[in-house]
Design a protein around this motif. Structure first.
Motif, PDB file in Angstrom:
ATOM      1  N   ILE A   1       0.841  -1.205   0.000  1.00 18.39           N
ATOM      2  CA  ILE A   1       0.000   0.000   0.000  1.00 18.39           C
ATOM      3  C   ILE A   1       0.873   1.250   0.000  1.00 18.39           C
ATOM      4  CG2 ILE A   1      -1.654   1.331   1.385  1.00 18.39           C
ATOM      5  CD1 ILE A   1      -2.774  -1.408   2.328  1.00 18.39           C
ATOM      6  N   GLY A   2       1.959   1.214   0.778  1.00 17.45           N
ATOM      7  CA  GLY A   2       2.879   2.345   0.811  1.00 17.45           C
ATOM      8  C   GLY A   2       3.524   2.596  -0.537  1.00 17.45           C
ATOM      9  N   ALA A   3       3.921   1.513  -1.233  1.00 20.77           N
ATOM     10  CA  ALA A   3       4.537   1.654  -2.554  1.00 20.77           C
ATOM     11  C   ALA A   3       3.551   2.228  -3.560  1.00 20.77           C
ATOM     12  CB  ALA A   3       5.051   0.296  -3.039  1.00 20.77           C
TER      13      ALA A   3
ATOM     14  N   THR B   1       0.457  -3.766 -12.591  1.00 21.32           N
ATOM     15  CA  THR B   1      -0.831  -4.256 -13.085  1.00 21.32           C
ATOM     16  C   THR B   1      -1.525  -5.147 -12.070  1.00 21.32           C
ATOM     17  OG1 THR B   1       0.057  -4.176 -15.338  1.00 21.32           O
ATOM     18  CG2 THR B   1      -1.957  -5.431 -15.000  1.00 21.32           C
ATOM     19  N   VAL B   2      -0.863  -6.193 -11.601  1.00 23.41           N
ATOM     20  CA  VAL B   2      -1.467  -7.101 -10.625  1.00 23.41           C
ATOM     21  C   VAL B   2      -1.059  -6.623  -9.237  1.00 23.41           C
ATOM     22  CG1 VAL B   2      -1.834  -9.515 -10.001  1.00 23.41           C
ATOM     23  CG2 VAL B   2      -1.139  -8.938 -12.319  1.00 23.41           C
ATOM     24  N   MET B   3      -1.841  -5.745  -8.657  1.00 24.92           N
ATOM     25  CA  MET B   3      -1.442  -5.108  -7.402  1.00 24.92           C
ATOM     26  C   MET B   3      -1.944  -5.918  -6.200  1.00 24.92           C
ATOM     27  SD  MET B   3      -2.031  -1.156  -8.398  1.00 24.92           S
ATOM     28  CE  MET B   3      -0.582  -0.501  -7.615  1.00 24.92           C
ATOM     29  N   PRO B   4      -1.035  -6.274  -5.283  1.00 25.96           N
ATOM     30  CA  PRO B   4      -1.415  -7.170  -4.181  1.00 25.96           C
ATOM     31  C   PRO B   4      -2.483  -6.620  -3.259  1.00 25.96           C
ATOM     32  CG  PRO B   4       0.805  -6.264  -3.869  1.00 25.96           C
ATOM     33  CD  PRO B   4       0.390  -5.930  -5.257  1.00 25.96           C
ATOM     34  N   HIS B   5      -2.418  -5.342  -2.913  1.00 22.22           N
ATOM     35  CA  HIS B   5      -3.400  -4.824  -1.955  1.00 22.22           C
ATOM     36  C   HIS B   5      -4.810  -4.779  -2.532  1.00 22.22           C
ATOM     37  CE1 HIS B   5      -2.273  -1.273  -4.274  1.00 22.22           C
ATOM     38  NE2 HIS B   5      -3.397  -0.715  -3.878  1.00 22.22           N
TER      39      HIS B   5
ATOM     40  N   GLY C   1      -6.111   0.165   2.884  1.00 25.11           N
ATOM     41  CA  GLY C   1      -5.453   0.302   4.185  1.00 25.11           C
ATOM     42  C   GLY C   1      -6.374  -0.043   5.337  1.00 25.11           C
ATOM     43  N   GLN C   2      -7.630   0.401   5.235  1.00 21.57           N
ATOM     44  CA  GLN C   2      -8.603   0.069   6.281  1.00 21.57           C
ATOM     45  C   GLN C   2      -8.851  -1.433   6.336  1.00 21.57           C
ATOM     46  OE1 GLN C   2     -11.288   3.730   4.913  1.00 21.57           O
ATOM     47  NE2 GLN C   2     -12.207   2.675   6.630  1.00 21.57           N
ATOM     48  N   VAL C   3      -8.977  -2.058   5.169  1.00 20.98           N
ATOM     49  CA  VAL C   3      -9.283  -3.490   5.114  1.00 20.98           C
ATOM     50  C   VAL C   3      -8.169  -4.321   5.745  1.00 20.98           C
ATOM     51  CG1 VAL C   3      -9.595  -5.470   3.555  1.00 20.98           C
ATOM     52  CG2 VAL C   3     -10.802  -3.327   3.111  1.00 20.98           C
ATOM     53  N   VAL C   4      -6.908  -4.058   5.377  1.00 23.12           N
ATOM     54  CA  VAL C   4      -5.822  -4.901   5.878  1.00 23.12           C
ATOM     55  C   VAL C   4      -5.569  -4.668   7.369  1.00 23.12           C
ATOM     56  CG1 VAL C   4      -4.730  -5.071   3.610  1.00 23.12           C
ATOM     57  CG2 VAL C   4      -3.992  -3.292   5.185  1.00 23.12           C
TER      58      VAL C   4
ATOM     59  N   LEU D   1       3.646  -9.466  -4.333  1.00 16.31           N
ATOM     60  CA  LEU D   1       2.510 -10.191  -4.879  1.00 16.31           C
ATOM     61  C   LEU D   1       2.336 -11.599  -4.324  1.00 16.31           C
ATOM     62  CD1 LEU D   1       2.176  -9.371  -8.687  1.00 16.31           C
ATOM     63  CD2 LEU D   1       0.372  -9.393  -6.983  1.00 16.31           C
ATOM     64  N   SER D   2       3.425 -12.337  -4.266  1.00 15.03           N
ATOM     65  CA  SER D   2       3.337 -13.739  -3.843  1.00 15.03           C
ATOM     66  C   SER D   2       2.752 -13.884  -2.450  1.00 15.03           C
ATOM     67  CB  SER D   2       4.717 -14.401  -3.898  1.00 15.03           C
ATOM     68  OG  SER D   2       5.182 -14.458  -5.234  1.00 15.03           O
ATOM     69  N   PHE D   3       2.979 -12.889  -1.590  1.00 16.70           N
ATOM     70  CA  PHE D   3       2.503 -12.979  -0.207  1.00 16.70           C
ATOM     71  C   PHE D   3       1.005 -12.712  -0.096  1.00 16.70           C
ATOM     72  CE2 PHE D   3       6.998 -11.861  -0.035  1.00 16.70           C
ATOM     73  CZ  PHE D   3       7.474 -12.914   0.726  1.00 16.70           C
ATOM     74  N   ALA D   4       0.388 -12.278  -1.183  1.00 14.82           N
ATOM     75  CA  ALA D   4      -1.069 -12.157  -1.222  1.00 14.82           C
ATOM     76  C   ALA D   4      -1.676 -13.246  -2.100  1.00 14.82           C
ATOM     77  CB  ALA D   4      -1.470 -10.781  -1.752  1.00 14.82           C
ATOM     78  N   VAL D   5      -0.963 -13.595  -3.180  1.00 12.65           N
ATOM     79  CA  VAL D   5      -1.519 -14.532  -4.152  1.00 12.65           C
ATOM     80  C   VAL D   5      -1.583 -15.956  -3.619  1.00 12.65           C
ATOM     81  CG1 VAL D   5      -1.135 -15.611  -6.403  1.00 12.65           C
ATOM     82  CG2 VAL D   5      -0.857 -13.142  -6.136  1.00 12.65           C
ATOM     83  N   PHE D   6      -0.498 -16.451  -3.010  1.00 18.44           N
ATOM     84  CA  PHE D   6      -0.503 -17.835  -2.514  1.00 18.44           C
ATOM     85  C   PHE D   6      -1.567 -18.062  -1.441  1.00 18.44           C
ATOM     86  CE2 PHE D   6       3.671 -18.216  -4.593  1.00 18.44           C
ATOM     87  CZ  PHE D   6       3.531 -19.466  -5.170  1.00 18.44           C
ATOM     88  N   PRO D   7      -1.722 -17.177  -0.437  1.00 20.80           N
ATOM     89  CA  PRO D   7      -2.824 -17.355   0.516  1.00 20.80           C
ATOM     90  C   PRO D   7      -4.195 -17.310  -0.155  1.00 20.80           C
ATOM     91  CG  PRO D   7      -1.204 -15.856   1.419  1.00 20.80           C
ATOM     92  CD  PRO D   7      -0.820 -16.081  -0.012  1.00 20.80           C
ATOM     93  N   LEU D   8      -4.361 -16.427  -1.146  1.00 17.23           N
ATOM     94  CA  LEU D   8      -5.647 -16.320  -1.837  1.00 17.23           C
ATOM     95  C   LEU D   8      -5.992 -17.627  -2.543  1.00 17.23           C
ATOM     96  CD1 LEU D   8      -8.052 -14.663  -2.929  1.00 17.23           C
ATOM     97  CD2 LEU D   8      -6.572 -13.969  -4.837  1.00 17.23           C
ATOM     98  N   VAL D   9      -5.041 -18.200  -3.257  1.00 20.61           N
ATOM     99  CA  VAL D   9      -5.290 -19.456  -3.970  1.00 20.61           C
ATOM    100  C   VAL D   9      -5.566 -20.582  -2.978  1.00 20.61           C
ATOM    101  CG1 VAL D   9      -4.331 -21.170  -5.547  1.00 20.61           C
ATOM    102  CG2 VAL D   9      -3.883 -18.731  -5.929  1.00 20.61           C
ATOM    103  N   ALA D  10      -4.772 -20.634  -1.894  1.00 19.79           N
ATOM    104  CA  ALA D  10      -4.960 -21.694  -0.891  1.00 19.79           C
ATOM    105  C   ALA D  10      -6.324 -21.594  -0.224  1.00 19.79           C
ATOM    106  CB  ALA D  10      -3.846 -21.611   0.154  1.00 19.79           C
TER     107      ALA D  10
END
Length: 442
Positions: free
Chosen positions: A121-123, A226-230, A334-337, A390-399
């Motif tokens: 989110i900061g980036a 393009t594929v933004m994790p937040h 930011g509120q959601v996370v 990205l990976s730290f949001a994508v892998f949990p989402l898929v799992a």
């Protein structure tokens, strides 16, 4: 509302102030039903056309022509798939991604994932600050440092719209997206690009993307932009703003219409991203200007090279609309996370102040020390940082969406599960390759 509130987090809905607040028509008409769900996808698509994308697309188009169009297309298809999983998680389980991670993983893991989400989110906010400040400088000749500080006042607009209702927020976003699309549509028409080269590069990736480290760096930054994790966290939350029936049939219909909303919005984002790169390729690369990575340079060159008075102004107006649009989604994410991961709720103005301050400080330092060239490099770096998260949001989402206990009948089919993991591994692999190239100094 006091600045800080501890949540009664057990089964508390995501973004409780707007949860199930958007009424839906009872009409059986398909298009009227679709219109009721139209909105969340467009809020998400904003992150796919923010100022960070501009820097990466301009750099890619001016240096390598139309070559990286395939990266934009592949990234967009990945985004459609991952956002589909995110909205399905939110609707089927009635939990957003942050809440689901908190409930599934250990506390240290949840804190770890939260910190990475905050970095993302900061980036993103860093890109919005720089983009908006540059637009203010180009349009009104406001010094860059002052423009950076002015961007902090946008919280007032967000608070006003949130208080009036979520639909007002969505309406503003859709209006600004439409403005960006129209402005770029005009500029693409004026630039007279090579349509056959565009079509070829959209569908056929070049091997040079992987073998050329400099091109790979831009390609990964396009992926990060393009594929933004937040936005995965945010989408799983705001789809729950619709007042659909919380039954099996109601959820199935909600997922169907939310997917239409998401895919439509992301295809519009594809057009905007491709338009920026095509404009850079058709005007700058073709004209021998191969190093136009800075938005300010693009602004100065567009009018004389296109031969159309006002081309530069349209470009800057679209940039300003892009920066303001992205501000809205950054605040909501930011509120959601924060609420989902650590069960801490901040008043929106305080959450926005913290996020924006963290973005303004490094921007002010870099602007002061290195000027406009430093901010351009910071923009591209911010998108690479996003890609690394990205990976730290994508892998949990898929799992989580592949977990039958959580998803029930809406669990990922086996083919979707493997496809999603393949995308997750591809993203992780590309990022690892980029890191190797960076450490090799190539």
């Amino acid at each position: 509302m006091p600045p800080v509130l501890e949540l009664d987090h057990q089964q508390r809905p995501s973004l409780p102030d707007v949860f199930s607040s958007v009424r839906l028509t009872q009409s059986r008409g398909f298009w009227r039903r679709v219109l009721g769900f139209l909105g969340p996808g467009f809020l998400i698509s904003v992150g796919y056309m923010d100022p960070g994308n501009w820097a990466t697309d301009l750099a890619g188009g001016s240096r390598y022509g139309y070559t990286l169009l395939s990266v934009i297309m592949i990234s967009n298809l990945m985004a459609i798939l991952l956002q589909s999983l995110a909205l399905k998680l939110g609707i089927a389980s009635e939990r957003d991604l942050a809440q689901a991670c908190r409930e599934t993983y250990s506390r240290p893991t949840a804190i770890f994932l939260w910190l990475f989400a905050e970095v993302a989110i900061g980036a993103c906010d860093l890109a919005e600050v720089i983009g908006s400040a540059i637009a203010l400088q180009l349009l009104f000749h406001i010094p860059l440092l002052i423009g950076v500080l002015i961007t902090g006042t946008d919280v007032l607009l967000i608070l006003l719209l949130q208080n009036r209702g979520f639909r007002y927020l969505e309406a503003l976003v859709i209006t600004l997206i439409g403005t960006i699309a129209v402005l770029f549509g005009i500029e693409i028409f004026l630039s007279r690009p090579e349509w056959l080269a565009i079509a070829r590069n959209l569908v056929v990736p070049s091997a040079a993307i992987v073998t050329n480290p400099k091109m790979l760096y831009i390609a990964i930054s396009i992926l990060g932009a393009t594929v933004m994790p937040h936005n995965l966290y945010l989408h799983s939350s705001i789809v729950q703003t619709r007042d659909y029936k919380r039954t099996s049939e109601g959820k199935r219909e909600a997922i169907r219409f939310a997917n239409i909303d998401s895919a439509t919005a992301l295809m519009l984002a594809l057009f905007v991203n491709a338009a920026i790169l095509v404009l850079a390729a058709a005007v700058f690369h073709k004209g021998g200007h191969f190093e136009v990575a800075e938005i300010g340079d693009a602004y100065k060159l567009l009018t004389p090279m296109l031969g159309f008075t006002g081309a530069s102004t349209m470009f800057a107006l679209a940039l300003l609309a892009s920066g303001q649009n992205s501000t809205i989604t950054g605040t909501l994410a930011g509120q959601v996370v924060m609420e989902g991961f650590i069960h801490l709720r901040l008043a929106p103005w305080l959450r926005r102040l913290i996020t924006r301050s963290l973005a303004i400080i490094p921007t002010v330092i870099v602007t002061f020390l290195y000027g406009e060239r430093g901010t351009a490099n910071l923009l591209i770096l911010s998108q690479v940082i996003l890609s690394m998260q990205l990976s730290f949001a994508v892998f949990p989402l898929v799992a989580l969406t592949s977990d039958r206990k959580r998803m029930g009948e809406f669990v990922n089919h086996i083919w979707l599960k493997y496809l999603s993991y393949a995308v997750a591994l591809l993203i992780a692999g590309l990022n690892l390759w980029l890191l190797i190239q960076i450490f090799r100094g190539r």
